[in-house]
Structure formats: structure tokens, C-alpha cells
Design a protein around this motif. Structure first.
Motif, PDB file in Angstrom:
ATOM      1  N   ASP A 141     -21.366 -15.109  -8.148  1.00  0.00           N
ATOM      2  CA  ASP A 141     -21.401 -15.708  -6.809  1.00  0.00           C
ATOM      3  C   ASP A 141     -19.998 -15.648  -6.224  1.00  0.00           C
ATOM      4  OD1 ASP A 141     -21.505 -17.368  -4.563  1.00  0.00           O
ATOM      5  OD2 ASP A 141     -22.968 -18.714  -5.503  1.00  0.00           O
ATOM      6  N   GLU A 142     -19.889 -15.139  -5.001  1.00  0.00           N
ATOM      7  CA  GLU A 142     -18.555 -14.936  -4.443  1.00  0.00           C
ATOM      8  C   GLU A 142     -18.127 -16.039  -3.498  1.00  0.00           C
ATOM      9  OE1 GLU A 142     -17.866 -11.021  -3.036  1.00  0.00           O
ATOM     10  OE2 GLU A 142     -18.180 -10.212  -5.057  1.00  0.00           O
ATOM     11  N   GLY A 143     -18.905 -17.140  -3.376  1.00  0.00           N
ATOM     12  CA  GLY A 143     -18.530 -18.240  -2.472  1.00  0.00           C
ATOM     13  C   GLY A 143     -17.403 -19.079  -3.070  1.00  0.00           C
ATOM     14  N   ASP A 144     -17.150 -20.228  -2.426  1.00  0.00           N
ATOM     15  CA  ASP A 144     -16.083 -21.115  -2.912  1.00  0.00           C
ATOM     16  C   ASP A 144     -16.654 -22.325  -3.652  1.00  0.00           C
ATOM     17  OD1 ASP A 144     -17.235 -22.477  -0.855  1.00  0.00           O
ATOM     18  OD2 ASP A 144     -15.437 -22.572   0.405  1.00  0.00           O
ATOM     19  N   GLY A 145     -17.999 -22.408  -3.738  1.00  0.00           N
ATOM     20  CA  GLY A 145     -18.626 -23.507  -4.477  1.00  0.00           C
ATOM     21  C   GLY A 145     -18.887 -24.749  -3.640  1.00  0.00           C
ATOM     22  N   PHE A 146     -18.402 -24.762  -2.414  1.00  0.00           N
ATOM     23  CA  PHE A 146     -18.702 -25.898  -1.539  1.00  0.00           C
ATOM     24  C   PHE A 146     -20.119 -25.737  -0.969  1.00  0.00           C
ATOM     25  CE2 PHE A 146     -14.126 -26.167  -1.776  1.00  0.00           C
ATOM     26  CZ  PHE A 146     -13.884 -27.527  -1.748  1.00  0.00           C
ATOM     27  N   PRO A 147     -20.794 -26.771  -0.500  1.00  0.00           N
ATOM     28  CA  PRO A 147     -20.314 -28.146  -0.333  1.00  0.00           C
ATOM     29  C   PRO A 147     -20.256 -28.946  -1.639  1.00  0.00           C
ATOM     30  CG  PRO A 147     -22.606 -28.031   0.289  1.00  0.00           C
ATOM     31  CD  PRO A 147     -22.176 -26.617  -0.024  1.00  0.00           C
ATOM     32  N   VAL A 148     -19.467 -30.020  -1.576  1.00  0.00           N
ATOM     33  CA  VAL A 148     -19.312 -30.962  -2.681  1.00  0.00           C
ATOM     34  C   VAL A 148     -19.431 -32.376  -2.088  1.00  0.00           C
ATOM     35  CG1 VAL A 148     -17.476 -31.963  -4.131  1.00  0.00           C
ATOM     36  CG2 VAL A 148     -17.931 -29.503  -4.236  1.00  0.00           C
ATOM     37  N   ILE A 149     -19.929 -33.299  -2.870  1.00  0.00           N
ATOM     38  CA  ILE A 149     -20.020 -34.700  -2.423  1.00  0.00           C
ATOM     39  C   ILE A 149     -18.842 -35.471  -3.015  1.00  0.00           C
ATOM     40  CG2 ILE A 149     -21.472 -36.784  -2.379  1.00  0.00           C
ATOM     41  CD1 ILE A 149     -22.836 -34.373  -1.120  1.00  0.00           C
ATOM     42  N   LEU A 150     -18.155 -36.236  -2.198  1.00  0.00           N
ATOM     43  CA  LEU A 150     -17.124 -37.162  -2.714  1.00  0.00           C
ATOM     44  C   LEU A 150     -17.613 -38.594  -2.518  1.00  0.00           C
ATOM     45  CD1 LEU A 150     -13.694 -35.714  -1.444  1.00  0.00           C
ATOM     46  CD2 LEU A 150     -14.906 -35.274  -3.600  1.00  0.00           C
ATOM     47  N   LYS A 151     -17.375 -39.427  -3.543  1.00  0.00           N
ATOM     48  CA  LYS A 151     -17.767 -40.844  -3.457  1.00  0.00           C
ATOM     49  C   LYS A 151     -16.619 -41.709  -3.945  1.00  0.00           C
ATOM     50  CE  LYS A 151     -22.652 -40.047  -4.629  1.00  0.00           C
ATOM     51  NZ  LYS A 151     -23.705 -40.277  -5.653  1.00  0.00           N
ATOM     52  N   THR A 152     -16.333 -42.794  -3.253  1.00  0.00           N
ATOM     53  CA  THR A 152     -15.413 -43.780  -3.835  1.00  0.00           C
ATOM     54  C   THR A 152     -16.134 -44.369  -5.044  1.00  0.00           C
ATOM     55  OG1 THR A 152     -16.303 -45.452  -2.356  1.00  0.00           O
ATOM     56  CG2 THR A 152     -14.275 -44.368  -1.671  1.00  0.00           C
ATOM     57  N   VAL A 153     -15.407 -44.593  -6.120  1.00  0.00           N
ATOM     58  CA  VAL A 153     -16.114 -45.059  -7.323  1.00  0.00           C
ATOM     59  C   VAL A 153     -16.581 -46.506  -7.179  1.00  0.00           C
ATOM     60  CG1 VAL A 153     -14.865 -43.449  -8.826  1.00  0.00           C
ATOM     61  CG2 VAL A 153     -14.094 -45.820  -8.667  1.00  0.00           C
ATOM     62  N   ARG A 154     -15.947 -47.260  -6.287  1.00  0.00           N
ATOM     63  CA  ARG A 154     -16.373 -48.652  -6.074  1.00  0.00           C
ATOM     64  C   ARG A 154     -16.696 -48.917  -4.605  1.00  0.00           C
ATOM     65  NH1 ARG A 154     -15.538 -53.130  -9.635  1.00  0.00           N
ATOM     66  NH2 ARG A 154     -14.992 -52.406 -11.722  1.00  0.00           N
ATOM     67  N   GLY A 155     -17.698 -49.784  -4.367  1.00  0.00           N
ATOM     68  CA  GLY A 155     -17.888 -50.342  -3.027  1.00  0.00           C
ATOM     69  C   GLY A 155     -18.809 -49.590  -2.085  1.00  0.00           C
ATOM     70  N   GLY A 156     -19.307 -48.427  -2.469  1.00  0.00           N
ATOM     71  CA  GLY A 156     -20.166 -47.696  -1.534  1.00  0.00           C
ATOM     72  C   GLY A 156     -21.630 -48.106  -1.626  1.00  0.00           C
ATOM     73  N   TYR A 157     -22.345 -47.967  -0.528  1.00  0.00           N
ATOM     74  CA  TYR A 157     -23.806 -48.128  -0.538  1.00  0.00           C
ATOM     75  C   TYR A 157     -24.353 -47.593   0.774  1.00  0.00           C
ATOM     76  CZ  TYR A 157     -23.189 -52.072   2.582  1.00  0.00           C
ATOM     77  OH  TYR A 157     -22.856 -52.854   3.652  1.00  0.00           O
ATOM     78  N   ASP A 158     -25.634 -47.243   0.794  1.00  0.00           N
ATOM     79  CA  ASP A 158     -26.321 -46.790   2.007  1.00  0.00           C
ATOM     80  C   ASP A 158     -25.501 -45.766   2.777  1.00  0.00           C
ATOM     81  OD1 ASP A 158     -28.691 -48.049   1.787  1.00  0.00           O
ATOM     82  OD2 ASP A 158     -28.281 -49.627   3.249  1.00  0.00           O
ATOM     83  N   GLY A 159     -24.928 -44.810   2.072  1.00  0.00           N
ATOM     84  CA  GLY A 159     -24.199 -43.744   2.757  1.00  0.00           C
ATOM     85  C   GLY A 159     -22.739 -44.091   3.060  1.00  0.00           C
ATOM     86  N   LYS A 160     -22.383 -45.374   2.883  1.00  0.00           N
ATOM     87  CA  LYS A 160     -20.975 -45.736   3.074  1.00  0.00           C
ATOM     88  C   LYS A 160     -20.216 -45.365   1.803  1.00  0.00           C
ATOM     89  CE  LYS A 160     -22.164 -49.507   6.198  1.00  0.00           C
ATOM     90  NZ  LYS A 160     -23.648 -49.346   6.043  1.00  0.00           N
ATOM     91  N   GLY A 161     -18.977 -44.924   1.940  1.00  0.00           N
ATOM     92  CA  GLY A 161     -18.212 -44.527   0.762  1.00  0.00           C
ATOM     93  C   GLY A 161     -18.641 -43.178   0.215  1.00  0.00           C
ATOM     94  N   VAL A 162     -19.355 -42.391   1.031  1.00  0.00           N
ATOM     95  CA  VAL A 162     -19.817 -41.067   0.607  1.00  0.00           C
ATOM     96  C   VAL A 162     -19.421 -40.044   1.677  1.00  0.00           C
ATOM     97  CG1 VAL A 162     -21.822 -39.633   0.037  1.00  0.00           C
ATOM     98  CG2 VAL A 162     -21.778 -42.051  -0.649  1.00  0.00           C
ATOM     99  N   TRP A 163     -18.838 -38.906   1.241  1.00  0.00           N
ATOM    100  CA  TRP A 163     -18.414 -37.859   2.183  1.00  0.00           C
ATOM    101  C   TRP A 163     -19.012 -36.525   1.762  1.00  0.00           C
ATOM    102  CZ3 TRP A 163     -15.648 -41.992   0.687  1.00  0.00           C
ATOM    103  CH2 TRP A 163     -15.108 -42.804   1.703  1.00  0.00           C
TER     104      TRP A 163
END
Lengths: 388, 388
Positions: A141-163
Motif C-alpha cells: 500500500d503506497e498511502g500514508d496510513g491516515f486517517p487515524v483517531i486521536l483520543k485524550t486518555v482521560r475525560g472524553g465522552y460522546d465524541g468529546k476528546g476525540v479527533w
């Protein structure tokens, strides 16, 4: 009277509905709430107003409680240990709860016990993210592997703390790195739907599993839950239930555990999130199961025998009611109740703000299309997005 | 928020369970209770402690309520009229409620609208009773017409205020005549069983009827309710439901109406008592009907469309839990819950006293014998009369 006192930390709707479920059992319910206007504080007799982050407040509250449990997962671990040292049972206990508080700890533990998860790694900068993305590429595969999900390890919920990170350039600008908090990178799973396996476990190890449900999200927020998950293979449902029971046991959970799952295109299940309290994906049980998640959570934290988790209807659908532009939901009752005399409305006593979860509805019956239509109509009419 | 405030007068278990049923609707519940220890006062947030017999207390309480309803039928009629004059809706209103307060008024009204009742008459002394008894003799019968039932026209319930009079000599000694209160004489009906028809009616005239149930008494106190009444002829069930709906309409009832009935040996139904509030014979609806009597009572007093009263199970059984010699019912939960994970326990938070109603249990299923056995076992085990 020897009926115990259950201390509930947090005054949200989960506390409100747990109180409702505890009334028939005759247990005494004591609430620690941020404000007297909080959802549960409106309906509970014995309320202490205070800040759960303050140990003295928590200790004063816990005095006279036979057990402490939670509406949310935000109480600092060291405070929970202090309560345990004072001799107050805390359920779930801090050693279990940390897995629902810290996604890094959760992923490490699930890896250790061999539970399938999305590919993941703790990352500290954009280079880490790019490296993590590239490692996920299939050979050739010649792509860059994105997309990726980032999450703060603490405090997120319902889509908050998720990028949702689309590229290395995105990663360089990612908010959590600027905030300097620990960040978990996860592969973007190619899933066909989200499932949830809800189980309840008691201190002496009894456990029950609810039917595995399908959870549909809109804009990162749970919109609809269908029980049981339509068309799920018997083997996969069994596997999901057993997985949740195993996680509850291995992590020492007491009370309700919700395991949010991805069902992948190739027929596997991967664990997305854990919640150690009654959960939105279990609200259908109030009207659709023999024993609700709230009643079973109370029974579990008191180490009482658990109630039957089986469904009472062929299909039960839960639809969340979000706030819309029109603040008066009560006047919508007339039309909703007249249209569907079987409709079950559950409102939380919250002020209506656009997008805020202010309630949910449950419907049940033999015909899934009909049950879905009734739930969506009522939720939409209450919100104001359906006007007839 | 435009959610209304429902003012509930009386802090007993009916208020407790009405509060429980009101929580999901998001309505605000305000309670006038004799003491903070009363059943409902233990679980409601907004409680006023005061005496409902005092008009000023009642008026202060009613200020800020959108509607007033009741846990019991003891509020003086003139106080209710004063509240109405103040502009507070009272539901059921005084003109309806008097029929549940005064058995003389009730019998006169039911006679007027042609509802079948036991033969009856207001009596003032033993001679009146003997004359009433003699008039009931069939032609050629050489007896004296006794036994006869005497009831105080106000204040009786659960066998209190009721005397079984076997002879003219008995009548001469009867307590109510000594007390100088108005007394109603009624024939002793030759009934095969007692039934109850529960209906709910709203101010604009919508009404729903629950299935007609069989009510079994032990020592004059309701012991078991079976829904629907086993083996009842379709025609008789329909007749009972229609009769209750007609009474609700003719008497202008708003809210829940329980019509207690005798089924006679010759296949007729006669009205025994009326209650204008959620009623013991409707407790099965909490777990056995789509909408409970408590939820429908709240909807009715708020003039909201009523919920579906149909049963969710083939059979539902309610068994009252009476106090026994052993004060600790909580420890009995372990065995009861472990034995029957489908059991529904409803405790009222009351101190255990021998013979006092302190809770009830509901069971449901397809096999009536099994459902009855489970309910009786749990009620007996909680009371302490069954020990295994």
C-alpha cells in the motif's frame, strides 16, 4: 429497618434513573450533587450539594453510606482509595474504575488479557502519529496510513476528546498535543456498525448479560439503540456477551459494565470503549427487559442476587431526545402521547439546549420497522425537528 | 421549562409509587406529608410537612402547584372547594370525591344512575337493622334475615369501619351506634369471588379500562390480585369494565377509579366499594401492564393523553407483603431474589408491624399456578411465614 443506604456520587440522569429503580427496593438513596438543579437532585430526598473532587466533601458524604457508587467516572482514583481506607465499600472500586477513566490503562489491560481492540499506541507528537499510521499500511500500500483517531486518555465522552486526523499535517495541529495531555492513537476501524454488550457483575461474582444491541451514532452522539442487534449472527452475539463477561471478571468490575464494540466488515468484534455505570446503550432495558440496568446496578453494588436480564419484547428501540431550538418539550407530550399510547418517555429535568441529551424514549413491539418509526417520530417531535 | 408541578396530598405508598411513575415524565412532584418518615416523604425531593386537615396549610402547599391530587380520600370536602375557589385544579374534584368519602352518598348516586349494588339502607338503631334484615327474606323464609353488614359511611377501609352482624342482639351492641355516627346497612352478598375494575379518566373525558382482576381477601385485607380474573366470562368482564367507565363518567371522576365488585353465585356483579386514586387492586399494572395505574393517574390529572392499559403478560399476580414478627425484611431479599430472578419487589419504606401492609410483590408469566406460587412464596418469605 436494616435497609442499606446507597451513596450516589453525581447528580446526572443516570443517578436520577438509578434512584427511580431503587424506590421499589426500599433502599435509601443519598446523592452528592454539584447543584440542586442537577437532574437527580430534583427528585431525590436526601441530597448533599458539594464537589466530588474535594476529598473532605466526599468523606463527609460517605459517612453513613453502606456503599458508594457513581453517576460518572470522574472521581479521582486517590479519593476512592481514601474512602476504601475509611472502610466504605466503593463499587466499582478504584482498581476496576481506572480502566474506564484512563484509555491508556484500559488498552494495556485489554491487550494483556487478549481482548481484541483496534490497533493503538500512546503517542506524544505528530511524528509518533505518522509512524503509527504508516505501520498500519498493508504490504504494497503506497498511502500514508491516515486517517487515524486521536483520543485524550482521560475525560472524553460522546465524541468529546476525540479527533479525526486525516494527515500528518492535521496531526501537527492536533489540539491534545498543544494541551500537553497524554494521547492515544487508534486505527480508524472499517466497521459496519457499532454494538454494545451490557453486563452486570456483583462482588461475589454473579454476573448477567443483556442481549447485545446495535448502537447508531449521529455526529458522534448515540442516536438510536436497537435491542437485540438486528440480524446479528448467534455466534457473534454469544462472543460479544462472553467477551463483556470476561472483561468484567478480569477487571474486577462491580455493577454495570457497558462494552462498546465495533463490528468489522470482516465479521470480527473490537472493543471501542468501556463504561462502568449504567449506560445509554442500556436505557432500553427500562421498558424492554425483565430487570433494568438501573435495578441490576443497585442490586450488584449491594451484593444482592441479580435480576433476569432477558428481553420482554421481540424488539425494543431507544432513541435519545436532544435539545432543539424550542425550549418547551412538555407541550409536545400531547401529540406524542395521543399518537402512540404505548410510547415510554424518559425526561431528565434538564434545560433544553441545542444538541444536549435531555431525555430518551423507548418503544417496543413485534415489528422492527414500526418500533423504529415510533421511537424516531417521538424523539424528533420532542426535539422539534418533526412537526406533525 | 414548562413542566407542571403536581401537588400530592398524603405521604403513603400510593404517593411514593406515583412519584416513581412521574420521574420519567419529568414532571415536578410536591408532597404534603404528615411526617418526614412517611413512605413517600423518604423518596421525594420537595416535601412540605403539615396537616392536610388545616386549610391554611393546604392553601400554602397548593400555591405554586398546577394541580392537586391525593394519596387518600380524607381531605375535607369544604377544603377542596376552597382550593378550587383559589383557582387550583383539584383532581378528582370534591363533587366526585365525596362518593369515595361517604358510602351513603355513593349508594344514593349509584341507585340514581342504575348501577347494581347490594341491598342497602342508612340505619340509625338496632330496630332499623332488624327491619332491614327482615325485608331481605325471601317469601316463605322463616329466618330473621341476618347476617347483615354495617359500615360507617365515612372513614372505613381494609375491613376497618365494617361489622358483621349476626342477629338483632348483635345489632343492639354494634359499636357505630354507640359512637353516634351515620351507619349504612348492607345485605351480606352471596358472592363467589371479588373482582375489581380499574379505569382512569381525564378532564376532557378520555378514559381507559384495565383488565378486570380477581381480588382475594384474607381477614378482610387484600391478599392477592390476579390479572386478568381467571375464567371470567367475556361478557361479564366487558360488563364490569363498562360499568366502571360509566361510573367514572357519571360521577365526574378525574384520575384513577377502582370499582370493587362482588361476583354473585347467580352470575351478576354488584358494586362493593369505590376508590378514587391508584388502588391496591391495580398494583399489578406496575409490572404487568403497558402503562401503570400510577403513570396513568399522573397523565389524567395533568389532562395528558392516557397510556395503553393492556397487559404485557398472560398472567400477572400481585401479593401484598404484610408485616410479620421479624422486623428485618431486607435480609430476606437474598433468598427471594436468588430463588426467582424475575420477581418484582415493591417495598414502601415502612416499619414492620404485624399485619401492616409494608409492600407487595408482582410476578408474571404464562402459567398461572407458577405465577401464583412465586408471588405467594415471596410474600410469605418476606413476612416470615415461609422459611425455606
Amino acid at each position: 429497618m436494616t435497609f442499606p443506604v446507597v451513596g450516589m456520587v453525581g447528580g446526572g440522569q443516570l443517578a436520577r434513573m438509578t434512584h427511580e429503580a431503587g424506590i421499589p427496593l426500599g433502599i435509601k438513596f443519598k446523592l452528592l450533587s454539584d447543584t440542586p438543579q442537577d437532574s437527580a437532585a430534583q427528585v431525590v430526598s436526601d441530597v448533599v450539594i458539594g464537589d466530588y473532587r474535594d476529598l473532605d466533601t466526599l468523606r463527609d458524604f460517605a459517612r453513613g453510606c453502606d456503599v458508594i457508587t457513581f453517576d460518572h467516572e470522574h472521581v479521582p482514583t486517590e479519593h476512592l482509595r481514601a474512602l476504601e481506607a475509611d472502610g466504605i465499600p466503593v463499587r466499582p472500586g478504584p482498581d476496576a474504575l481506572v480502566h474506564a477513566q484512563d484509555k491508556g490503562v484500559m488498552r494495556a489491560k485489554l491487550d494483556e488479557i487478549g481482548v481484541p481492540c483496534p490497533r493503538h499506541r500512546i503517542v506524544s507528537d505528530a511524528d509518533d502519529v505518522a509512524a503509527f499510521a504508516a505501520e498500519g499500511l498493508a504490504e504494497g500500500d503506497e498511502g500514508d496510513g491516515f486517517p487515524v483517531i486521536l483520543k485524550t486518555v482521560r475525560g472524553g465522552y460522546d465524541g468529546k476528546g476525540v479527533w479525526f486526523i486525516r494527515s500528518a499535517a492535521d496531526a501537527a495541529l492536533a489540539e491534545p498535543f498543544r494541551a500537553g495531555v497524554p494521547v492515544l492513537a487508534e486505527e480508524k476501524v472499517d466497521f459496519v456498525r457499532e454494538l454494545a454488550a451490557n453486563v452486570v457483575r456483583s462482588p461475589h461474582g454473579q454476573a448477567v448479560a443483556y442481549p447485545v444491541v446495535e448502537s447508531r451514532q449521529v455526529d458522534g452522539v448515540c442516536d438510536t439503540v436497537i435491542a437485540p442487534a438486528p440480524g446479528i449472527a448467534d455466534g457473534l452475539a454469544l462472543q460479544a456477551g462472553e467477551l463483556a463477561l470476561r472483561i468484567a471478571k478480569e477487571l474486577g468490575v462491580v455493577g454495570h459494565l457497558a462494552v462498546e464494540l465495533f463490528e468489522t466488515r470482516d465479521g470480527r468484534i473490537l472493543v471501542n470503549e468501556l463504561a462502568m455505570r449504567p449506560h445509554n446503550s442500556g436505557h432500553w432495558t427500562q421498558d424492554g427487559a425483565i430487570t433494568s440496568q438501573f435495578a441490576n446496578h443497585v442490586r450488584a453494588v449491594l451484593d444482592l442476587p441479580l435480576g433476569d436480564p432477558r428481553p420482554r419484547a421481540k424488539w425494543t428501540v431507544m432513541a435519545n431526545v436532544l435539545g432543539g431550538d424550542y425550549p418547551d418539550m412538555y407541550s409536545a407530550y400531547l401529540h406524542c402521547m395521543a399518537r402512540d399510547p404505548q410510547l415510554k418517555i424518559h425526561m431528565y429535568g434538564k434545560d433544553v439546549k441545542p444538541g444536549r441529551k435531555v431525555g430518551h424514549v423507548n418503544t417496543y413491539g413485534d415489528d422492527l420497522d414500526d418500533v423504529l418509526e415510533r421511537a424516531h417520530h417521538a424523539a424528533g417531535y420532542l426535539r422539534g425537528t418533526i412537526t406533525e
